[in-house]
Motif scaffolding. Structure first.
Motif, PDB file in Angstrom:
ATOM      1  N   ILE A  24      30.951  36.530  24.906  1.00 26.00           N
ATOM      2  CA  ILE A  24      32.014  35.872  25.402  1.00 26.00           C
ATOM      3  C   ILE A  24      31.850  36.325  26.979  1.00 26.00           C
ATOM      4  CG2 ILE A  24      34.587  36.238  25.616  1.00 26.00           C
ATOM      5  CD1 ILE A  24      34.669  37.469  22.872  1.00 26.00           C
ATOM      6  N   ASP A  26      32.895  36.248  30.233  1.00 21.68           N
ATOM      7  CA  ASP A  26      34.027  36.608  31.106  1.00 21.68           C
ATOM      8  C   ASP A  26      33.684  37.179  32.421  1.00 21.68           C
ATOM      9  OD1 ASP A  26      36.812  35.995  31.403  1.00 21.68           O
ATOM     10  OD2 ASP A  26      37.246  37.894  30.303  1.00 21.68           O
ATOM     11  N   ALA A  69      31.767  29.222  26.114  1.00 20.83           N
ATOM     12  CA  ALA A  69      31.666  28.483  27.378  1.00 20.83           C
ATOM     13  C   ALA A  69      32.883  28.056  27.908  1.00 20.83           C
ATOM     14  CB  ALA A  69      30.641  27.367  27.543  1.00 20.83           C
ATOM     15  N   PHE A  70      33.867  27.455  26.789  1.00 18.15           N
ATOM     16  CA  PHE A  70      35.235  26.851  27.110  1.00 18.15           C
ATOM     17  C   PHE A  70      35.884  27.054  25.974  1.00 18.15           C
ATOM     18  CE2 PHE A  70      38.612  23.914  28.089  1.00 18.15           C
ATOM     19  CZ  PHE A  70      38.398  23.832  29.359  1.00 18.15           C
ATOM     20  N   SER A  71      37.082  27.776  26.205  1.00 16.49           N
ATOM     21  CA  SER A  71      37.958  27.990  25.022  1.00 16.49           C
ATOM     22  C   SER A  71      39.080  26.727  24.984  1.00 16.49           C
ATOM     23  CB  SER A  71      38.808  29.475  24.993  1.00 16.49           C
ATOM     24  OG  SER A  71      39.964  29.294  25.874  1.00 16.49           O
ATOM     25  N   ARG A  77      43.936  25.905  32.571  1.00 12.33           N
ATOM     26  CA  ARG A  77      43.809  26.487  34.089  1.00 12.33           C
ATOM     27  C   ARG A  77      44.070  25.327  35.070  1.00 12.33           C
ATOM     28  NH1 ARG A  77      38.693  30.517  33.838  1.00 12.33           N
ATOM     29  NH2 ARG A  77      39.416  32.015  31.864  1.00 12.33           N
ATOM     30  N   ARG A 194      31.016  41.317  25.057  1.00 12.21           N
ATOM     31  CA  ARG A 194      32.050  40.656  26.072  1.00 12.21           C
ATOM     32  C   ARG A 194      32.001  41.296  27.390  1.00 12.21           C
ATOM     33  NH1 ARG A 194      38.282  38.278  25.555  1.00 12.21           N
ATOM     34  NH2 ARG A 194      38.402  37.670  27.735  1.00 12.21           N
TER      35      ARG A 194
HETATM   36  C1  IPE Z   1      37.529  33.847  27.029  1.00  6.36           C
HETATM   37  O1  IPE Z   1      37.830  34.122  28.260  1.00  6.36           O
HETATM   38  C2  IPE Z   1      36.937  32.276  26.951  1.00  6.36           C
HETATM   39  C3  IPE Z   1      35.557  32.269  27.533  1.00  6.36           C
HETATM   40  C4  IPE Z   1      34.876  33.252  27.738  1.00  6.36           C
HETATM   41  C5  IPE Z   1      35.186  30.886  27.599  1.00  6.36           C
HETATM   42  P1  IPE Z   1      39.182  33.783  29.062  1.00  6.36           P
HETATM   43  O2  IPE Z   1      39.274  34.202  30.339  1.00  6.36           O
HETATM   44  O3  IPE Z   1      39.712  32.385  28.836  1.00  6.36           O
HETATM   45  O4  IPE Z   1      40.245  34.896  28.136  1.00  6.36           O
HETATM   46  P2  IPE Z   1      41.597  35.401  28.521  1.00  6.36           P
HETATM   47  O5  IPE Z   1      42.547  34.610  28.758  1.00  6.36           O
HETATM   48  O6  IPE Z   1      41.392  36.608  29.408  1.00  6.36           O
HETATM   49  O7  IPE Z   1      42.064  36.163  27.220  1.00  6.36           O
END
Ligand code: IPE
Ligand code: IPE
Ligand code: MG
Length: 252
Positions: A24, A26, A69-71, A77, A194
């Motif tokens: 993940i 992030d 990469a993109f949820s 956003r 993560r």
């Molecule tokens: C998770 O990260 C999704 C990706 C890494 C693509 P987000 O930044 O979207 O997750 P939240 O909103 O902090 O839970």
């Protein structure tokens, strides 16, 4: 001496290698903010970290690497940020696909294709088509991916088969569900990493993570380098995965 040899043997046994690592990615926004830059700059630097992670996975002999990469929730956003993330995916595929193919990497995309702009869809399909026969490594790109979305899609596919009589209710086992997920044919992740210090899954691989090991790292995604990846894999190797059974130490 015998005891020591036995101990060494056990250590080697314990140094298990993950077959599938899922990440993940992030912290791009925070990385940029800390430098007084727009969030989009963090995403650009994030692509460099993606390239390094793909190289490191190959170097470490990790067969499957999944990158979130993109949820399915990232559409919330601001439009310019979403636009930049879509643009970066396109650039990544256009620039890196030939190299990935040459290195024997098979590209697989998970997530909903519906709702994606047609040019992105065809690029993703092109990447999968071109690399479909590769066997060396598998790069799974989770794009427009959400685990609940994926499970609902699988349930719809299964329901369709039940309604048409193609399958019976008894056929619906965990393995059968597996076969209807986007990740069909891909082993469950051994290790889920993560970055950015958040302690949550954010709708990532909820079904597949049933027995995954987790590494929540404080570093922000653009700072995730080869050493950070290697450290996480080394740490994973020391874990005792029991899958509901008992420790191998105790059992032997
Ligand atoms: C998770 O990260 C999704 C990706 C890494 C693509 P987000 O930044 O979207 O997750 P939240 O909103 O902090 O839970
Ligand atoms: C991860 O970084 C990239 C995506 C979710 C696409 P973020 O953009 O979520 O960065 P933070 O979490 O806001 O720092
Ligand atoms: Mg984030």
């Amino acid at each position: 001496m015998k005891a020591r040899a036995r101990k060494a043997e056990k250590m080697v046994e314990q140094v298990r290698h993950p077959q599938h690592v899922a990440i993940i990615m992030d912290g791009n926004g925070r990385w940029a903010k800390a430098r007084g830059l727009p969030r989009t700059m963090g995403h650009r630097r994030g692509v460099e970290a993606v390239r390094e992670a793909v190289r490191t996975a190959r170097h470490l002999g990790i067969r499957y690497l999944t990158l979130f990469a993109f949820s399915s929730e990232n559409w919330r956003r601001p439009a310019d940020e979403v636009g930049e993330l879509l643009r970066l995916l396109k650039i990544f595929i256009r620039r890196d696909l030939a190299d990935l193919h040459r290195e024997g990497v098979k590209v697989k995309v998970i997530g909903a294709r519906e709702g994606l702009p047609p040019d992105i869809r065809s690029l993703l399909e092109e990447a999968e088509q071109l690399t479909r026969a590769n066997e060396q490594n598998v790069l799974v790109i989770a794009f427009n991916y959400g685990a609940r979305d994926e499970m609902a899609r699988a349930m719809r596919r299964i329901a369709e088969k039940l309604v048409t009589g193609e399958a019976t209710i008894d056929a619906v086992t965990p393995e059968y569900v597996d076969e209807h997920l986007d990740t069909a044919g891909i082993p469950d992740p051994d290790l889920i990493i993560r970055t950015s210090g958040e302690l949550r899954l954010s709708n990532f691989l909820l079904w597949q993570a049933a027995y995954s090991e987790f590494a929540f790292l404080p570093c922000l995604w653009p700072d995730f380098d080869r050493k950070a990846f290697e450290d996480a894999v080394r740490d994973y190797a020391m874990r005792d995965r029991r899958f509901g059974g008992i420790s191998r130490e105790i059992a032997s």
